[in-house]
Design a protein around this motif. Structure first.
Motif, PDB file in Angstrom:
ATOM      1  N   GLN A  37       0.825  -1.208   0.000  1.00 57.76           N
ATOM      2  CA  GLN A  37       0.000   0.000   0.000  1.00 57.76           C
ATOM      3  C   GLN A  37       0.860   1.259   0.000  1.00 57.76           C
ATOM      4  N   LEU A  38       0.270   2.309  -0.544  1.00 56.99           N
ATOM      5  CA  LEU A  38       1.044   3.534  -0.710  1.00 56.99           C
ATOM      6  C   LEU A  38       1.040   4.378   0.559  1.00 56.99           C
ATOM      7  N   ALA A  66       5.157   2.444 -11.530  1.00 57.93           N
ATOM      8  CA  ALA A  66       6.219   3.451 -11.594  1.00 57.93           C
ATOM      9  C   ALA A  66       6.049   4.418 -10.432  1.00 57.93           C
ATOM     10  N   LYS A 112       4.353   9.750  -3.119  1.00 55.04           N
ATOM     11  CA  LYS A 112       3.669   8.531  -2.677  1.00 55.04           C
ATOM     12  C   LYS A 112       4.432   7.322  -3.180  1.00 55.04           C
ATOM     13  N   MET A 160       8.946   0.392   0.151  1.00 54.10           N
ATOM     14  CA  MET A 160       9.989   1.293  -0.329  1.00 54.10           C
ATOM     15  C   MET A 160      10.281   2.352   0.738  1.00 54.10           C
ATOM     16  N   GLN A 187       7.349  -0.291 -20.590  1.00 52.79           N
ATOM     17  CA  GLN A 187       6.127  -0.301 -19.806  1.00 52.79           C
ATOM     18  C   GLN A 187       5.138   0.716 -20.346  1.00 52.79           C
ATOM     19  N   PHE A 201       0.090   0.827 -19.585  1.00 51.88           N
ATOM     20  CA  PHE A 201       0.521   0.789 -18.194  1.00 51.88           C
ATOM     21  C   PHE A 201       0.568   2.182 -17.593  1.00 51.88           C
ATOM     22  N   VAL A 228      -1.209   3.881 -14.422  1.00 53.65           N
ATOM     23  CA  VAL A 228      -0.519   4.503 -13.293  1.00 53.65           C
ATOM     24  C   VAL A 228      -1.078   5.890 -13.040  1.00 53.65           C
ATOM     25  N   GLU A 253      -8.195   6.135  -1.418  1.00 55.80           N
ATOM     26  CA  GLU A 253      -7.906   6.247   0.003  1.00 55.80           C
ATOM     27  C   GLU A 253      -8.622   7.445   0.612  1.00 55.80           C
ATOM     28  N   LEU A 307      16.497  -0.679  -4.240  1.00 57.92           N
ATOM     29  CA  LEU A 307      15.036  -0.778  -4.167  1.00 57.92           C
ATOM     30  C   LEU A 307      14.509  -1.799  -5.172  1.00 57.92           C
TER      31      LEU A 307
END
Lengths: 188, 254
Positions: A23-24, A42, A53, A58, B10, B21, B25, B34, B108
């Motif tokens: 989750q972000l 990305a 975000k 990460m 991508q 993609f 995003v 959220e 990462l």
């Protein structure tokens, strides 16, 4: 090579944490990074001191290397949790919390307690919440029958906790069911 | 291929179905979702990234008593992506001129590769466990075979064969001929074709926790009532009740 015994009946809390880490969250980066393509999507660009975000995993890794501050999600503060706790202790039903609040708050309190306000108070509030809710879910066992049990607002970690006992009880009840008169036992 | 190529790739062709993609995003729901709702983690299925899909299938598989439909294409796509990402990382690691900032990116990316690998491995091993456990059932049931890949079917029949041979050579051959087969039927059964009770079958009545991802059509409960799960609803019900909802992605197991 099949999955080990201990993992066969249920997912583990650590694995739930892994799922929740997707989750972000918002971070304030301390390094800059170009927008980068990861497998899950990305993320970036990171441009201090602008917020960005990124997924929790990460943020977690950057935080460990002291390359960012994590911004607490809007439900992880004393005021909000206090409100939920008083709801929890006065109302019979579960109050609504983010589905994976237990995992996320654990990760954040573990690595980023210095980014949170009053982490000790948060810890004790989360613990109180957990206990109040646990008492309710144990109480919910009374209403369990062989057919269905609705559990509104229950969170993933809590489900995992009651899973072994509830699943076994319900299985047992459905085994006994053909003997009892169908329909005479509870409704939901 | 380097990082930016991967990025372009991508952008252009990453999304095999529907919007590209990058579009996904940009239009990604998580941010808005959220804010609007207090229940994060519940996204409309259409906006799921391949990894999110795999996570959903993985947790479903972990909790379902029966074997669920194989996700061959999804898995192949992700494995491909994993391989490309690993190659990119290897390439950049070998390059001595990479900057400090680049090292963080590489770190990462590696962390993520390990995360995805863990999930892929756990998913495959969960299926393997069920396939080995129900091997003899699988070889006699055509319906469950439609939910398996060719490799899984081959594995199941090898496994079933081995178990049979093992049981025969270790026990059955020294028993009286009437007991020397694996075909005992339920002695209490009154049906015409009694079930072979020496085959382990998935217990589809085992209760599961189902979480509705959208408003679901009503399902029939064992006590004769029907249940309509609204989006976000969580219920403990026997697996067969929600099986079709899980298969269609309308509900997930948690």
């Amino acid at each position: 090579m099949s999955i080990p015994h201990s993992l066969r009946t249920s997912i583990t809390p650590t694995e739930l944490e892994l799922v929740a880490s997707q989750q972000l969250v918002e971070i304030v980066p301390l390094i800059s990074m170009e927008r980068t393509a990861f497998i899950s999507g990305a993320y970036g660009p990171l441009r201090p001191p602008n917020k960005a975000k990124v997924p929790l995993w990460m943020a977690f890794n950057l935080k460990l290397k002291k390359k960012c501050h994590i911004v607490a999600p809007d439900w992880l503060n004393v005021e909000y949790l206090q409100g939920k706790l008083s709801l929890e202790t006065t109302k019979p039903e579960f109050s609504s919390l983010p589905f994976r609040f237990a995992e996320i708050s654990k990760v954040l309190l573990d690595v980023a307690s210095d980014d949170l306000e009053n982490p000790d108070r948060l810890r004790s509030l989360l613990k109180d919440l957990r206990e109040a809710r646990q008492a309710k879910s144990r109480d919910g066992l009374k209403t369990l029958d062989h057919s269905e049990l609705s559990l509104p607002n229950l969170c993933s970690m809590e489900i995992n906790e009651i899973r072994p006992f509830f699943v076994q009880s319900m299985s047992l009840m459905s085994q006994l069911m053909p003997i009892a008169t169908v329909g005479s036992l509870g409704d939901s | 291929m380097d990082w930016d190529d991967e990025y372009d790739l991508q952008t252009v062709g990453g999304g095999t179905a529907g919007p590209s993609f990058m579009d996904r995003v940009r239009n990604a729901a998580p941010d808005e979702d959220e804010d609007e709702d207090i229940i994060p983690g519940v996204l409309p299925v259409i906006n799921e990234t391949p990894l999110e899909q795999l996570i959903r299938h993985w947790t479903n598989e972990r909790h379902a008593p029966d074997l669920l439909a194989a996700q061959e294409d999804l898995l192949a796509n992700l494995l491909d992506h994993l391989r490309r990402q690993s190659e990119t990382v290897q390439l950049l690691r070998g390059d001595a001129s990479t900057s400090e900032e680049e090292h963080i990116r590489i770190m990462l990316a590696q962390v993520e590769i390990e995360r995805v690998k863990f999930i892929v491995r756990s998913y495959v091993r969960t299926r393997l466990f069920k396939i080995e456990k129900y091997a003899r059932y699988i070889t006699t049931n055509a319906e469950i075979q439609t939910r398996m890949t060719a490799a899984e079917r081959a594995h199941a029949s090898r496994q079933a064969n081995m178990i049979d041979r093992h049981l025969y050579s270790s026990v059955l051959q020294s028993l009286p001929p009437t007991q020397g087969h694996l075909d005992d039927v339920d002695p209490l059964s009154t049906s015409e074709e009694p079930k072979n009770i020496m085959i382990t079958e998935p217990d589809r009545t085992r209760p599961v926790f189902a979480h509705a991802l959208q408003n679901c059509p009503p399902v029939h409960l064992p006590d004769g009532e029907s249940l309509k799960m609204a989006k976000g609803h969580i219920s403990l019900v026997p697996f067969y009740v929600v099986e079709h909802l899980v298969a269609r992605g309308e509900a997930e197991l948690v």
